[in-house]
Design a protein around this motif. Structure first.
Motif, PDB file in Angstrom:
ATOM      1  N   GLU A 291     -92.866  33.753  19.637  1.00 51.71           N
ATOM      2  CA  GLU A 291     -91.880  32.921  20.302  1.00 51.71           C
ATOM      3  C   GLU A 291     -90.576  32.883  19.493  1.00 51.71           C
ATOM      4  OE1 GLU A 291     -94.765  31.951  19.298  1.00 51.71           O
ATOM      5  OE2 GLU A 291     -95.956  31.184  20.957  1.00 51.71           O
TER       6      GLU A 291
ATOM      7  N   ILE B 186     -86.730  28.350  16.320  1.00 55.16           N
ATOM      8  CA  ILE B 186     -85.975  27.170  16.780  1.00 55.16           C
ATOM      9  C   ILE B 186     -85.215  26.542  15.616  1.00 55.16           C
ATOM     10  CG2 ILE B 186     -86.093  24.929  17.944  1.00 55.16           C
ATOM     11  CD1 ILE B 186     -88.591  25.773  19.335  1.00 55.16           C
TER      12      ILE B 186
ATOM     13  N   THR C 280     -89.818  37.641  24.059  1.00 53.71           N
ATOM     14  CA  THR C 280     -90.704  36.982  23.082  1.00 53.71           C
ATOM     15  C   THR C 280     -92.114  36.854  23.638  1.00 53.71           C
ATOM     16  OG1 THR C 280     -90.030  34.810  23.920  1.00 53.71           O
ATOM     17  CG2 THR C 280     -88.846  35.674  21.990  1.00 53.71           C
ATOM     18  N   VAL C 281     -92.278  35.980  24.626  1.00 53.30           N
ATOM     19  CA  VAL C 281     -93.558  35.791  25.315  1.00 53.30           C
ATOM     20  C   VAL C 281     -93.217  35.504  26.784  1.00 53.30           C
ATOM     21  CG1 VAL C 281     -94.642  34.830  23.224  1.00 53.30           C
ATOM     22  CG2 VAL C 281     -93.667  33.272  24.915  1.00 53.30           C
TER      23      VAL C 281
ATOM     24  N   LEU D 240     -85.555  12.798  24.976  1.00 54.97           N
ATOM     25  CA  LEU D 240     -84.775  12.921  23.734  1.00 54.97           C
ATOM     26  C   LEU D 240     -83.279  13.028  24.045  1.00 54.97           C
ATOM     27  CD1 LEU D 240     -86.987  15.622  21.948  1.00 54.97           C
ATOM     28  CD2 LEU D 240     -86.798  13.215  21.308  1.00 54.97           C
TER      29      LEU D 240
ATOM     30  N   GLN E  55     -88.528  16.593  13.967  1.00 58.95           N
ATOM     31  CA  GLN E  55     -89.773  17.150  14.477  1.00 58.95           C
ATOM     32  C   GLN E  55     -89.528  17.949  15.736  1.00 58.95           C
ATOM     33  OE1 GLN E  55     -92.562  17.392  13.171  1.00 58.95           O
ATOM     34  NE2 GLN E  55     -92.623  15.843  11.576  1.00 58.95           N
ATOM     35  N   CYS E  56     -90.316  18.972  15.892  1.00 61.31           N
ATOM     36  CA  CYS E  56     -90.374  19.740  17.112  1.00 61.31           C
ATOM     37  C   CYS E  56     -91.660  19.255  17.792  1.00 61.31           C
ATOM     38  CB  CYS E  56     -90.465  21.196  16.682  1.00 61.31           C
ATOM     39  SG  CYS E  56     -90.495  22.379  17.963  1.00 61.31           S
ATOM     40  N   PRO E  57     -91.538  18.472  18.889  1.00 58.44           N
ATOM     41  CA  PRO E  57     -92.723  17.795  19.412  1.00 58.44           C
ATOM     42  C   PRO E  57     -93.901  18.723  19.690  1.00 58.44           C
ATOM     43  CG  PRO E  57     -90.743  17.076  20.558  1.00 58.44           C
ATOM     44  CD  PRO E  57     -90.326  18.200  19.653  1.00 58.44           C
TER      45      PRO E  57
ATOM     46  N   CYS F 192     -94.811  21.342  17.974  1.00 60.08           N
ATOM     47  CA  CYS F 192     -95.362  22.042  16.814  1.00 60.08           C
ATOM     48  C   CYS F 192     -96.476  21.231  16.159  1.00 60.08           C
ATOM     49  CB  CYS F 192     -94.264  22.380  15.818  1.00 60.08           C
ATOM     50  SG  CYS F 192     -93.121  23.598  16.481  1.00 60.08           S
TER      51      CYS F 192
ATOM     52  N   PRO G 246     -91.425  26.860  29.473  1.00 58.86           N
ATOM     53  CA  PRO G 246     -92.280  26.900  28.286  1.00 58.86           C
ATOM     54  C   PRO G 246     -93.061  28.224  28.329  1.00 58.86           C
ATOM     55  CG  PRO G 246     -93.381  25.637  29.984  1.00 58.86           C
ATOM     56  CD  PRO G 246     -92.071  26.135  30.584  1.00 58.86           C
ATOM     57  N   SER G 247     -93.782  28.539  27.269  1.00 59.81           N
ATOM     58  CA  SER G 247     -94.625  29.732  27.296  1.00 59.81           C
ATOM     59  C   SER G 247     -95.669  29.590  28.415  1.00 59.81           C
ATOM     60  CB  SER G 247     -95.294  29.925  25.943  1.00 59.81           C
ATOM     61  OG  SER G 247     -95.918  28.728  25.523  1.00 59.81           O
TER      62      SER G 247
ATOM     63  N   ARG H  30     -88.906  25.641  14.148  1.00 65.57           N
ATOM     64  CA  ARG H  30     -90.107  26.467  14.400  1.00 65.57           C
ATOM     65  C   ARG H  30     -89.814  27.861  13.877  1.00 65.57           C
ATOM     66  NH1 ARG H  30     -92.250  27.667  20.474  1.00 65.57           N
ATOM     67  NH2 ARG H  30     -90.332  28.909  20.571  1.00 65.57           N
TER      68      ARG H  30
ATOM     69  N   THR I 157     -90.098  37.633  29.150  1.00 66.99           N
ATOM     70  CA  THR I 157     -88.958  37.569  28.231  1.00 66.99           C
ATOM     71  C   THR I 157     -89.331  38.488  27.066  1.00 66.99           C
ATOM     72  OG1 THR I 157     -89.447  35.879  26.544  1.00 66.99           O
ATOM     73  CG2 THR I 157     -88.827  35.067  28.752  1.00 66.99           C
TER      74      THR I 157
ATOM     75  N   THR J 269     -83.677  29.866  19.615  1.00 72.03           N
ATOM     76  CA  THR J 269     -83.494  28.656  20.429  1.00 72.03           C
ATOM     77  C   THR J 269     -82.744  27.638  19.589  1.00 72.03           C
ATOM     78  OG1 THR J 269     -85.442  29.029  21.803  1.00 72.03           O
ATOM     79  CG2 THR J 269     -84.736  26.754  21.557  1.00 72.03           C
TER      80      THR J 269
ATOM     81  N   THR K 226     -81.488  15.212  22.759  1.00 74.33           N
ATOM     82  CA  THR K 226     -81.188  16.627  22.523  1.00 74.33           C
ATOM     83  C   THR K 226     -81.901  17.481  23.568  1.00 74.33           C
ATOM     84  OG1 THR K 226     -83.104  16.764  21.065  1.00 74.33           O
ATOM     85  CG2 THR K 226     -80.958  16.407  20.008  1.00 74.33           C
ATOM     86  N   ALA K 227     -81.478  18.758  23.665  1.00 73.67           N
ATOM     87  CA  ALA K 227     -82.212  19.727  24.489  1.00 73.67           C
ATOM     88  C   ALA K 227     -82.188  21.075  23.788  1.00 73.67           C
ATOM     89  CB  ALA K 227     -81.589  19.831  25.882  1.00 73.67           C
TER      90      ALA K 227
HETATM   91  O1  TXA Z   1     -89.709  32.356  22.936  1.00 74.72           O
HETATM   92  C1  TXA Z   1     -89.759  31.216  23.438  1.00 74.72           C
HETATM   93  O2  TXA Z   1     -89.167  30.265  22.951  1.00 74.72           O
HETATM   94  C2  TXA Z   1     -90.594  31.065  24.700  1.00 74.72           C
HETATM   95  C3  TXA Z   1     -89.949  31.871  25.828  1.00 74.72           C
HETATM   96  C4  TXA Z   1     -90.638  31.678  27.161  1.00 74.72           C
HETATM   97  O3  TXA Z   1     -88.587  31.555  25.904  1.00 74.72           O
HETATM   98  N1  TXA Z   1     -90.720  29.682  25.049  1.00 74.72           N
HETATM   99  C5  TXA Z   1     -91.471  28.808  24.338  1.00 74.72           C
HETATM  100  O4  TXA Z   1     -91.526  27.551  24.904  1.00 74.72           O
HETATM  101  O5  TXA Z   1     -92.047  29.111  23.311  1.00 74.72           O
HETATM  102  P1  TXA Z   1     -92.598  26.453  24.457  1.00 74.72           P
HETATM  103  O6  TXA Z   1     -92.400  25.347  25.420  1.00 74.72           O
HETATM  104  O7  TXA Z   1     -93.932  27.045  24.379  1.00 74.72           O
HETATM  105  O8  TXA Z   1     -92.094  25.999  23.059  1.00 74.72           O
HETATM  106  C6  TXA Z   1     -90.873  25.281  22.977  1.00 74.72           C
HETATM  107  C7  TXA Z   1     -90.865  24.399  21.781  1.00 74.72           C
HETATM  108  C8  TXA Z   1     -91.850  23.258  21.878  1.00 74.72           C
HETATM  109  O9  TXA Z   1     -92.553  23.174  20.653  1.00 74.72           O
HETATM  110  C9  TXA Z   1     -90.953  22.042  22.072  1.00 74.72           C
HETATM  111  O10 TXA Z   1     -91.498  20.880  21.484  1.00 74.72           O
HETATM  112  C10 TXA Z   1     -89.678  22.470  21.391  1.00 74.72           C
HETATM  113  O11 TXA Z   1     -89.561  23.828  21.716  1.00 74.72           O
HETATM  114  N2  TXA Z   1     -88.518  21.746  21.900  1.00 74.72           N
HETATM  115  C11 TXA Z   1     -87.984  21.784  23.136  1.00 74.72           C
HETATM  116  N3  TXA Z   1     -86.953  20.925  23.251  1.00 74.72           N
HETATM  117  C12 TXA Z   1     -86.809  20.321  22.043  1.00 74.72           C
HETATM  118  C13 TXA Z   1     -85.940  19.323  21.505  1.00 74.72           C
HETATM  119  N4  TXA Z   1     -84.992  18.746  22.248  1.00 74.72           N
HETATM  120  N5  TXA Z   1     -86.130  18.948  20.212  1.00 74.72           N
HETATM  121  C14 TXA Z   1     -87.085  19.512  19.459  1.00 74.72           C
HETATM  122  N6  TXA Z   1     -87.950  20.458  19.905  1.00 74.72           N
HETATM  123  C15 TXA Z   1     -87.816  20.854  21.179  1.00 74.72           C
END
Ligand code: TXA
Ligand code: MG
Length: 312
Positions: A171, A174, A24-25, A108, A212-214, A216, A134-135, A186, A22, A90, A110-111
Motif C-alpha cells: 500500500e 502515508i 499498489t493494491v 476527523l 495515529q493512523c486509525p 494501523c 480502501p484496499s 504508515r 491501482t 498518501t 483531516t482527510a
Molecule cells: O495504496 C493504498 O493506499 C490503497 C490503494 C487502494 O489506494 N489504499 C489503502 O486504503 O491502503 P486503506 O483504507 O486500506 O488504508 C488507508 C489507511 C487506513 O489505515 C486509514 O486509517 C488511514 O489510511 N487514513 C485515512 N484517512 C486518514 C486520516 N485522516 N488520518 C489518519 N489516517 C488516515
C-alpha cells in the motif's frame, strides 16, 4: 466478475461500488458524493466506522477545493506532490468546511489524499471525479494484489476493473503533518529515505495519539494460517515464508514459500500478500516467517506488514 472501464464508470455514477486496480493494491471504490455507496464499502469490508478512507484524485489541483486555509506546509506539500504524484504516496491534510462526508473522514478534521499512477485508475478518475477507496480486502485480511484476491474476499460476482497484478504490491506510504512537522504515518511503497531526500529533513515517526493512523492497528494483513516469528520454532514447523538465497534448517525438508531474494525488496513487496494468501490456499495451518530483514529500501515496510500479519 471482470468489467470494462465504461461499465465501471456507469456503475460508480449510478451509486454502486466497484473494485479497481491501482499500482499498489486493488481498491474498493465509490464516488465521494454517493453516501449510500460509501456506507456499503464499510459494510462489505466489515470495516469499523472509526477507520477513515483515502480520497483518490486525478490531478493535484483538485486538492485545493478541500484543503483548509489554515494549512501551513504548502511548500512541502508541493515538493512531495511534484516528486511522487501520480504514485504511491498518501498525504493526510487538514480539510476546510468540508465537502467531504463525515464517514469518509471518520469525523476527523483531516482527510487522506492520493493520486494513483495506474493508467486505468487515472482514466477512471477522469470520468468519475474523486473516488474514495480502501484496499479491496475484508478488514484484517491481506490486501489484494490481483483480481482473484478480490474474488476470494467478495465473491466471483463482485465487479472488478481488472488492471492485472499490482506493480508495487504494498500500500501507499502515508505522511501527515503534526505541529508543522512531517510524520510518517504508515510505511509503504515509497521508502522513508526517498521522502526525506525530497523534504530535505528527517521524518518523524508515528507516535502519540495525535498522529495515529486509525487503520494501523497491530493485527492486520493476516492469513488464516498462524505465522510464527520465533526462530527457535523453525525446526519443528518446517514451513517457511522466506528467501531462496537463505538456508532454513528444519527437521524434514523445509517447505519454502519464497519471497524471492533477500537482495530484492521490490520483488518481495510485489509478492508479499499473494504469498500470505497462498498459505491459506494450500491449507497451511502454521508457518515460520523470516523477519531477519535488511533496513534499507522497502524492507522496513515489508517487515511492518509481516509483523502485523503475525500478531494475534
Ligand atoms: O495504496 C493504498 O493506499 C490503497 C490503494 C487502494 O489506494 N489504499 C489503502 O486504503 O491502503 P486503506 O483504507 O486500506 O488504508 C488507508 C489507511 C487506513 O489505515 C486509514 O486509517 C488511514 O489510511 N487514513 C485515512 N484517512 C486518514 C486520516 N485522516 N488520518 C489518519 N489516517 C488516515
Ligand atoms: Mg487496507
Amino acid at each position: 466478475m471482470l468489467i470494462a472501464l465504461d461499465q465501471a464508470v456507469s456503475r460508480l455514477q449510478g451509486g454502486e461500488i466497484v473494485a479497481i486496480a491501482t499500482e499498489t493494491v486493488y481498491g474498493l471504490a465509490a464516488r465521494i458524493d454517493r453516501p449510500r455507496a460509501i456506507d456499503e464499502i464499510f459494510f462489505r469490508k466489515r470495516r469499523p466506522q472509526s477507520n477513515p478512507l483515502i480520497i483518490h484524485l486525478q490531478y493535484f489541483e483538485q486538492i485545493s477545493r478541500y484543503l483548509s486555509p489554515a494549512f501551513e506546509n504548502e511548500r512541502e506539500l508541493l515538493s512531495l506532490s511534484q516528486a511522487f504524484w501520480p504514485g504511491p504516496l498518501t498525504l493526510v491534510l487538514p480539510v476546510g468546511d468540508s465537502s467531504i462526508p463525515d464517514s469518509v473522514r471518520a469525523g476527523l478534521p483531516t482527510a487522506a489524499f492520493r493520486i494513483p499512477a495506474h493508467p486505468l485508475a487515472r482514466d477512471l478518475l477522469q470520468q468519475t471525479g474523486p473516488l474514495v477507496a480502501p484496499s479491496a480486502n475484508l478488514s484484517g485480511r491481506p490486501s489484494p494484489t490481483n483480481p482473484e484476491h478480490v474474488e476470494i474476499d467478495f465473491g466471483i460476482d463482485f465487479p472488478i476493473l481488472d488492471g492485472g497484478p499490482c506493480s508495487s504490491g504494498l500500500e501507499s506510504t502515508i505522511l501527515g503533518w503534526y505541529l508543522g512537522k512531517p510524520h510518517l504515518m504508515r510505511k509503504g511503497a515509497i521508502g522513508h529515505k526517498e521522502l526525506e531526500r525530497v523534504l530535505g529533513k528527517p521524518l518523524f515517526e508515528i507516535g502519540g495519539k495525535a498522529v495515529q493512523c486509525p487503520g494501523c492497528s497491530s493485527m492486520h494483513y493476516a492469513p488464516r494460517a498462524r505465522l510464527i516469528t520465533d526462530p527457535n520454532q523453525l525446526w519443528h514447523i518446517g514451513v517457511v515464508v522466506g528467501f531462496e538465497d537463505r538456508a532454513y534448517k528444519t527437521k524434514g525438508n523445509a517447505r519454502l514459500f519464497s519471497l524471492g531474494s533477500i537482495q530484492d525488496d521490490l520483488r518481495a513487496a510485489r509478492q508479499l500478500f499473494a504469498i500470505l494468501r497462498s498459505l491459506d490456499a494450500m491449507g497451511i495451518e502454521e508457518a515460520f516467517v523470516d523477519l531477519d530483514l535488511p533496513k534499507w529500501g522497502l524492507w522496513p515496510a515489508i517487515c511492518d506488514r509481516l509483523t502485523r500479519a503475525s500478531a494475534r
